[in-house]
Design a protein around this motif. Structure first.
Motif, PDB file in Angstrom:
ATOM      1  N   MET A 358       0.827  -1.191   0.000  1.00  0.00           N
ATOM      2  CA  MET A 358       0.000   0.000   0.000  1.00  0.00           C
ATOM      3  C   MET A 358       0.873   1.256   0.000  1.00  0.00           C
ATOM      4  SD  MET A 358      -2.830   1.574  -0.084  1.00  0.00           S
ATOM      5  CE  MET A 358      -3.844   0.103  -0.065  1.00  0.00           C
ATOM      6  N   PRO A 359       0.723   2.132  -0.986  1.00  0.00           N
ATOM      7  CA  PRO A 359       1.550   3.340  -1.052  1.00  0.00           C
ATOM      8  C   PRO A 359       1.176   4.342   0.039  1.00  0.00           C
ATOM      9  CG  PRO A 359      -0.132   3.387  -2.746  1.00  0.00           C
ATOM     10  CD  PRO A 359      -0.207   2.027  -2.119  1.00  0.00           C
ATOM     11  N   GLU A 360       2.107   5.233   0.341  1.00  0.00           N
ATOM     12  CA  GLU A 360       1.863   6.266   1.340  1.00  0.00           C
ATOM     13  C   GLU A 360       1.105   7.442   0.754  1.00  0.00           C
ATOM     14  OE1 GLU A 360       2.675   6.082   4.559  1.00  0.00           O
ATOM     15  OE2 GLU A 360       3.438   4.041   4.241  1.00  0.00           O
ATOM     16  N   ASP A 361       1.156   7.608  -0.561  1.00  0.00           N
ATOM     17  CA  ASP A 361       0.575   8.753  -1.238  1.00  0.00           C
ATOM     18  C   ASP A 361      -0.956   8.731  -1.179  1.00  0.00           C
ATOM     19  OD1 ASP A 361      -0.378   9.511  -4.425  1.00  0.00           O
ATOM     20  OD2 ASP A 361       0.646  11.018  -3.220  1.00  0.00           O
ATOM     21  N   TYR A 362      -1.569   9.870  -0.817  1.00  0.00           N
ATOM     22  CA  TYR A 362      -3.025   9.971  -0.685  1.00  0.00           C
ATOM     23  C   TYR A 362      -3.733   9.684  -2.002  1.00  0.00           C
ATOM     24  CZ  TYR A 362      -7.431  12.573  -1.123  1.00  0.00           C
ATOM     25  OH  TYR A 362      -8.715  12.956  -1.438  1.00  0.00           O
ATOM     26  N   GLU A 363      -3.254  10.245  -3.109  1.00  0.00           N
ATOM     27  CA  GLU A 363      -3.897  10.047  -4.400  1.00  0.00           C
ATOM     28  C   GLU A 363      -3.884   8.579  -4.803  1.00  0.00           C
ATOM     29  OE1 GLU A 363      -5.666  12.008  -6.094  1.00  0.00           O
ATOM     30  OE2 GLU A 363      -5.281  13.890  -5.046  1.00  0.00           O
ATOM     31  N   ALA A 364      -2.794   7.895  -4.489  1.00  0.00           N
ATOM     32  CA  ALA A 364      -2.709   6.467  -4.807  1.00  0.00           C
ATOM     33  C   ALA A 364      -3.687   5.668  -3.949  1.00  0.00           C
ATOM     34  CB  ALA A 364      -1.282   5.967  -4.599  1.00  0.00           C
ATOM     35  N   LYS A 365      -3.833   6.061  -2.703  1.00  0.00           N
ATOM     36  CA  LYS A 365      -4.788   5.372  -1.827  1.00  0.00           C
ATOM     37  C   LYS A 365      -6.218   5.591  -2.325  1.00  0.00           C
ATOM     38  CE  LYS A 365      -2.055   5.567   2.453  1.00  0.00           C
ATOM     39  NZ  LYS A 365      -1.992   6.070   3.838  1.00  0.00           N
ATOM     40  N   LYS A 366      -6.499   6.795  -2.768  1.00  0.00           N
ATOM     41  CA  LYS A 366      -7.821   7.099  -3.300  1.00  0.00           C
ATOM     42  C   LYS A 366      -8.093   6.277  -4.558  1.00  0.00           C
ATOM     43  CE  LYS A 366     -10.629  10.970  -5.037  1.00  0.00           C
ATOM     44  NZ  LYS A 366     -10.649  12.429  -5.317  1.00  0.00           N
ATOM     45  N   ALA A 367      -7.087   6.157  -5.427  1.00  0.00           N
ATOM     46  CA  ALA A 367      -7.238   5.348  -6.638  1.00  0.00           C
ATOM     47  C   ALA A 367      -7.482   3.883  -6.279  1.00  0.00           C
ATOM     48  CB  ALA A 367      -5.992   5.486  -7.507  1.00  0.00           C
ATOM     49  N   TYR A 368      -6.799   3.405  -5.228  1.00  0.00           N
ATOM     50  CA  TYR A 368      -6.997   2.034  -4.752  1.00  0.00           C
ATOM     51  C   TYR A 368      -8.442   1.835  -4.297  1.00  0.00           C
ATOM     52  CZ  TYR A 368      -6.637  -2.047  -1.660  1.00  0.00           C
ATOM     53  OH  TYR A 368      -6.836  -3.261  -1.031  1.00  0.00           O
ATOM     54  N   GLU A 369      -8.982   2.797  -3.560  1.00  0.00           N
ATOM     55  CA  GLU A 369     -10.359   2.702  -3.074  1.00  0.00           C
ATOM     56  C   GLU A 369     -11.346   2.630  -4.238  1.00  0.00           C
ATOM     57  OE1 GLU A 369     -13.795   5.414  -0.916  1.00  0.00           O
ATOM     58  OE2 GLU A 369     -11.684   5.906  -0.540  1.00  0.00           O
ATOM     59  N   ILE A 370     -11.167   3.497  -5.229  1.00  0.00           N
ATOM     60  CA  ILE A 370     -12.078   3.521  -6.370  1.00  0.00           C
ATOM     61  C   ILE A 370     -12.023   2.199  -7.128  1.00  0.00           C
ATOM     62  CG2 ILE A 370     -12.492   4.590  -8.624  1.00  0.00           C
ATOM     63  CD1 ILE A 370     -11.672   7.272  -7.352  1.00  0.00           C
ATOM     64  N   GLN A 371     -10.827   1.673  -7.334  1.00  0.00           N
ATOM     65  CA  GLN A 371     -10.702   0.385  -8.022  1.00  0.00           C
ATOM     66  C   GLN A 371     -11.328  -0.735  -7.213  1.00  0.00           C
ATOM     67  OE1 GLN A 371      -9.455  -0.040 -11.226  1.00  0.00           O
ATOM     68  NE2 GLN A 371     -10.456  -2.037 -10.897  1.00  0.00           N
ATOM     69  N   MET A 372     -11.182  -0.655  -5.907  1.00  0.00           N
ATOM     70  CA  MET A 372     -11.780  -1.660  -5.020  1.00  0.00           C
ATOM     71  C   MET A 372     -13.298  -1.658  -5.169  1.00  0.00           C
ATOM     72  SD  MET A 372     -11.504  -1.791  -0.856  1.00  0.00           S
ATOM     73  CE  MET A 372     -12.763  -2.620   0.134  1.00  0.00           C
ATOM     74  N   ALA A 373     -13.922  -0.466  -5.174  1.00  0.00           N
ATOM     75  CA  ALA A 373     -15.381  -0.377  -5.330  1.00  0.00           C
ATOM     76  C   ALA A 373     -15.820  -0.956  -6.668  1.00  0.00           C
ATOM     77  CB  ALA A 373     -15.830   1.074  -5.196  1.00  0.00           C
ATOM     78  N   VAL A 374     -15.051  -0.685  -7.733  1.00  0.00           N
ATOM     79  CA  VAL A 374     -15.373  -1.212  -9.064  1.00  0.00           C
ATOM     80  C   VAL A 374     -15.242  -2.727  -9.071  1.00  0.00           C
ATOM     81  CG1 VAL A 374     -14.623  -1.287 -11.470  1.00  0.00           C
ATOM     82  CG2 VAL A 374     -14.750   0.912 -10.270  1.00  0.00           C
ATOM     83  N   ASP A 375     -14.160  -3.249  -8.488  1.00  0.00           N
ATOM     84  CA  ASP A 375     -13.942  -4.699  -8.453  1.00  0.00           C
ATOM     85  C   ASP A 375     -15.025  -5.407  -7.649  1.00  0.00           C
ATOM     86  OD1 ASP A 375     -11.672  -4.537 -10.000  1.00  0.00           O
ATOM     87  OD2 ASP A 375     -10.282  -4.502  -8.308  1.00  0.00           O
ATOM     88  N   PHE A 376     -15.398  -4.833  -6.521  1.00  0.00           N
ATOM     89  CA  PHE A 376     -16.441  -5.444  -5.695  1.00  0.00           C
ATOM     90  C   PHE A 376     -17.765  -5.494  -6.464  1.00  0.00           C
ATOM     91  CE2 PHE A 376     -15.236  -5.531  -0.958  1.00  0.00           C
ATOM     92  CZ  PHE A 376     -13.922  -5.855  -1.246  1.00  0.00           C
ATOM     93  N   ASN A 377     -18.053  -4.429  -7.209  1.00  0.00           N
ATOM     94  CA  ASN A 377     -19.282  -4.404  -8.006  1.00  0.00           C
ATOM     95  C   ASN A 377     -19.244  -5.456  -9.114  1.00  0.00           C
ATOM     96  OD1 ASN A 377     -20.544  -2.407  -6.589  1.00  0.00           O
ATOM     97  ND2 ASN A 377     -20.670  -0.951  -8.267  1.00  0.00           N
TER      98      ASN A 377
END
Length: 428
Positions: A358-377
């Motif tokens: 998991m990267p420390e960068d906020y933007e990367a964490k946000k991108a991870y969250e969005i991809q997670m929501a898409v994958d879960f869907n």
């Protein structure tokens, strides 16, 4: 205007409440054409209408009692009437809605957990996000039409006059527990601020009242236990006239250290809300039936998200996935609990270990969250999870409400009898 003068307004609502539902249980025909859910939804809406009408009648009886004692101005927050909300389904929401969200929302915002991060709140993204969400909610719900009551006349009364009204309304024991002594209330409502010495004296007096002397020993009442004082005054008169003597009820909770809350019950409880504990309640049975129906599907879903890199998730006791708790840990990794700007869940919620890369960068964490929501869907779409979940939850609700259907009808009849009695009192 006297409450009695506008009590006639209750008449039409009362007649509706007393006559609506005449066709229930198949009496009067037409019932066989409806599905079980439609019949049960109609039953719940009837209960809501009865409760709204009964609340209105209770308020008017109390106001009449107060006005007979010379109190013509009433504290407006105590008598806020409400309209029965029309219910269209037994299921207000579904367990999967926390982790399977709108597809467009998922692609644009993810779960929105990033808006609770320190970075988003500092750079202004959080404010923009919540403004957009509020606008969307207003469009979906048709806006908030709630209007706060006008307090002008009440505010014009002196603190002593207000305190006298409270005493007449609920009695000395209840008022002192809720608002303090007359001295404490008038001081708190006074425009003049208390001096430091006066504030300390009041605080010490309050602490002394909590100390109980018993056979030479001094004990302090458990802070986790609360005993609601018995109502008095005009409120008690209304209760005794419509329902008889109020009943003391003690509830307990299972948090750390435990505790209890004792309160007075007077209007018989709607069977749809009853239950000695959450597990024994109707809602606990709905969760149990839903869990049983969804076990196989939930296993397949966990396999699917694991294959996409999200291992370690387990369903909660409420048949959801702790996505917000998990994402909060990602954004606040290493930040002590008391220094976080927001926190979700509780200490008993099991969340997966955070990704090692998991990267420390906020933007990367946000991108991870969005991809997670898409994958879960996408996993939900592949399995047909939403349709299966809605079907299982709807069926569990129908089963649970059918089990208490006769009890609810009996409760409705008792409440209609109370409405009749209330109307007779208001007509005198």
């Amino acid at each position: 205007m006297s409450a009695r003068r506008w009590a006639a307004g209750l008449g039409g609502a009362t007649v509706l409440a007393l006559t609506a539902g005449c066709g229930m249980l198949g009496i009067g025909g037409g019932e066989d054409d409806r599905s079980a859910e439609e019949r049960l939804v109609a039953m719940l809406n009837e209960s809501n209408r009865i409760e709204a009408d009964l609340t209105s009648a209770e308020y008017r009886i109390v106001q009449n009692c107060l006005e007979e004692q010379g109190f013509t101005v009433h504290e407006p927050w105590s008598f806020q009437e409400w309209e029965a909300e029309e219910q269209e389904t037994l299921s207000w929401g579904y367990p999967h809605e926390e982790f399977l969200i709108d597809a467009d929302e998922a692609k644009e915002y993810g779960y929105g957990a990033w808006a609770d991060s320190a970075e988003a709140q500092e750079n202004g993204e959080a404010e923009d996000y919540w403004a957009a969400q509020e606008e969307k909610w207003e469009e979906e719900e048709g806006g908030d039409d709630y209007v706060e009551p006008d307090t002008t006349d009440w505010d014009a009364l002196t603190p002593d006059e207000q305190y006298d009204w409270y005493l007449a309304y609920q009695g000395e024991e209840y008022v002192e527990s809720s608002y303090g002594t007359r001295e404490e209330y008038t001081s708190s409502m006074s425009e003049e601020e208390l001096t430091e010495e006066e504030a300390i004296a009041l605080e010490e007096a309050a602490e002394e009242e909590e100390v109980v002397e018993d056979e030479g020993e001094i004990s302090v009442e458990d802070e986790d236990d609360w005993v609601d004082p018995k109502p008095g005054g005009c409120q008690l008169e209304m209760i005794e006239a419509l329902y008889g003597e109020p009943r003391m009820v003690e509830d307990t909770w299972e948090d750390e250290g435990g505790g209890s809350y004792t309160y007075w019950e007077y209007r018989p409880e709607n069977p749809a809300y009853a239950g000695e504990s959450e597990e024994d309640s109707m809602y606990g049975k709905i969760e149990d039936d839903y869990t049983e129906a969804m076990l196989d599907m939930q296993g397949k879903y966990l396999d699917c998200i694991t294959e996409r890199g999200y291992s370690g998730f387990t369903f909660t006791e409420y048949n959801s996935l702790p996505v917000r708790e998990y994402l909060t840990e990602i954004y606040y990794d290493g930040v002590p609990e008391d220094e976080r700007m927001v926190s979700y869940g509780d200490s008993d919620t099991e969340i997966p270990p955070l990704p090692e890369d998991m990267p420390e960068d906020y933007e990367a964490k946000k991108a991870y969250e969005i991809q997670m929501a898409v994958d879960f869907n996408e996993c939900g779409d592949e399995l047909g999870y939403v349709d299966a979940s809605e079907k299982a939850y709807d069926e569990a609700n129908v089963k649970a409400y059918e089990a208490i259907e006769e009890d609810v009808y009996a409760w409705q009849q008792d409440m209609k009898d109370a409405l009749t009695k209330a109307q007779e009192m208001l007509d005198q």
